[in-house]
Write an enzyme that holds these catalytic residues in place. Structure first.
Site, short mmCIF file in Angstrom:
data_model
loop_
_atom_site.label_atom_id
_atom_site.label_comp_id
_atom_site.label_asym_id
_atom_site.label_seq_id
_atom_site.Cartn_x
_atom_site.Cartn_y
_atom_site.Cartn_z
N ASP A 68 58.13 -19.59 41.42
CA ASP A 68 59.34 -20.26 40.94
C ASP A 68 60.60 -19.71 41.61
O ASP A 68 60.55 -18.69 42.29
CB ASP A 68 59.44 -20.14 39.40
CG ASP A 68 59.14 -18.74 38.90
OD1 ASP A 68 59.17 -17.79 39.71
OD2 ASP A 68 58.88 -18.57 37.70
N ASN A 137 58.11 -15.56 25.63
CA ASN A 137 57.87 -16.78 24.85
C ASN A 137 56.59 -17.50 25.29
O ASN A 137 56.37 -18.65 24.94
CB ASN A 137 59.08 -17.73 24.92
CG ASN A 137 59.33 -18.22 26.35
OD1 ASN A 137 58.61 -17.88 27.27
ND2 ASN A 137 60.36 -19.06 26.51
N HIS A 139 55.71 -18.20 28.44
CA HIS A 139 55.78 -19.03 29.65
C HIS A 139 55.04 -18.37 30.80
O HIS A 139 54.87 -17.15 30.84
CB HIS A 139 57.23 -19.38 30.03
CG HIS A 139 58.04 -18.29 30.65
ND1 HIS A 139 59.39 -18.14 30.41
CD2 HIS A 139 57.73 -17.30 31.52
CE1 HIS A 139 59.86 -17.12 31.11
NE2 HIS A 139 58.87 -16.60 31.78
N GLU A 144 57.94 -23.61 30.47
CA GLU A 144 58.48 -23.17 29.18
C GLU A 144 57.75 -23.87 28.02
O GLU A 144 57.25 -24.98 28.18
CB GLU A 144 59.97 -23.53 29.11
CG GLU A 144 60.83 -22.75 30.10
CD GLU A 144 61.16 -21.34 29.63
OE1 GLU A 144 60.25 -20.64 29.15
OE2 GLU A 144 62.33 -20.95 29.75
C1 GLP Z 1 60.36 -14.58 34.67
C2 GLP Z 1 59.45 -15.32 35.65
C3 GLP Z 1 58.01 -15.32 35.18
C4 GLP Z 1 57.62 -13.92 34.73
C5 GLP Z 1 58.45 -13.54 33.54
C6 GLP Z 1 58.05 -12.21 32.92
O1 GLP Z 1 60.86 -15.41 33.69
N1 GLP Z 1 59.86 -16.65 35.90
O2 GLP Z 1 57.18 -15.77 36.24
O3 GLP Z 1 56.26 -13.88 34.41
O4 GLP Z 1 59.78 -13.46 34.03
O5 GLP Z 1 58.92 -11.19 33.27
P1 GLP Z 1 58.68 -9.67 32.99
O6 GLP Z 1 57.53 -9.27 33.85
O7 GLP Z 1 59.97 -9.03 33.42
O8 GLP Z 1 58.40 -9.51 31.55
#
Ligand code: GLP
Length: 248
Positions: A68, A137, A139, A144
């Site tokens: 993304d 959440n 995702h 989402e």
């Molecule tokens: C972002 C990315 C996701 C990732 C998520 C988790 O929102 N778009 O792909 O998995 O963060 O982040 P963290 O690893 O900092 O908890």
């Protein structure tokens, strides 16, 4: 049922995953990797860089696709996910530039950009190993929670928890976090031949439990991994703290 592996700590998980990828690349130098951003994969990328410096992994023929990117952010903007990947991995290993794929958040034709990405993945022969993080959440990528999930690469509207989670990239100013992003879709992700979702820390425990044991629902996008024939969930003890039925 999804296969779950629990590691003593986040570092042990990162080392094991980096070794796993290095082994995959030695068997198939042209491996196609799907890569996430976020805090969770940082130790894994650091470990890949370490293995590369020790000449234990060769990325020359590998291909990568990131999940993304924020919409409206230039690729060379330091707050972009592309810049994040350069900082943590791309600038330190011998990946071939033309085989590093990213969604262009600065595109003026989002539809075309999404189609371009899907075609590029197909032309590369599909993703062999998709590594995923887990949003608080539920995702994955920027798919989402909602009433329905987009199947293919699309424009995603970021929910407040996701904007909060990404604030660090934007000087801790939640309001500066873009409201939209481009993201691979759920079907794009589920078409990978193998999926490894990584989650560490107690804050993820509840979400992990629901993802593995709860119903498959667009309200928790990661729950769709239960439908994948070759999906693994790699956790540290803190993220696995909720009662899990663990298969080794
Ligand atoms: C972002 C990315 C996701 C990732 C998520 C988790 O929102 N778009 O792909 O998995 O963060 O982040 P963290 O690893 O900092 O908890």
């Amino acid at each position: 049922m999804t296969r779950v592996r629990v590691f003593g700590g986040a570092d042990a998980l990162a080392r094991a995953l980096a070794r796993d990828v290095a082994t995959g690349l030695s068997r198939d130098p042209q491996l196609v990797l799907g890569l996430p951003t976020g805090r969770t994969p940082i130790p894994f990328y650091a470990e890949l860089v370490r293995l590369y410096r020790a000449q234990r992994v060769d990325f020359r023929h590998a291909t990568t696709f990131n999940l993304d990117e924020f919409l409206g952010i230039e690729p060379d903007d330091p707050r972009s996910y592309r810049a994040f990947m350069r900082h943590h991995l791309f600038d330190h290993v011998n990946l071939t530039a033309r085989r590093i794929h990213f969604l262009n958040g600065a595109t003026d034709d989002v539809r075309r950009e999404c189609v371009r990405y899907e075609r590029a993945i197909a032309r590369a022969g599909g993703i062999d190993v998709q590594i995923l993080g887990l949003g608080l959440n539920g995702h994955i990528g920027f798919n989402e929670p909602g009433r329905a999930l987009a199947a293919r690469t699309h424009v995603a509207r970021l929910r407040p928890p996701s904007r909060h989670a990404n604030a660090a990239l934007f000087g801790n100013r939640v309001r500066a976090v873009p409201r939209e992003a481009l993201s691979m879709g759920m079907a794009t992700i589920l078409q990978a031949r193998r999926i490894v979702l990584i989650a560490t820390g107690a804050s993820k425990a509840r979400c992990v439990e629901r993802m593995i044991e709860g119903p498959v629902t667009p309200r928790l996008p990661a729950s769709f991994l239960q439908l994948h024939p070759n999906a693994e969930v790699w956790l540290d003890r803190a993220a696995a703290a909720a009662k899990l039925r663990i298969t080794k």
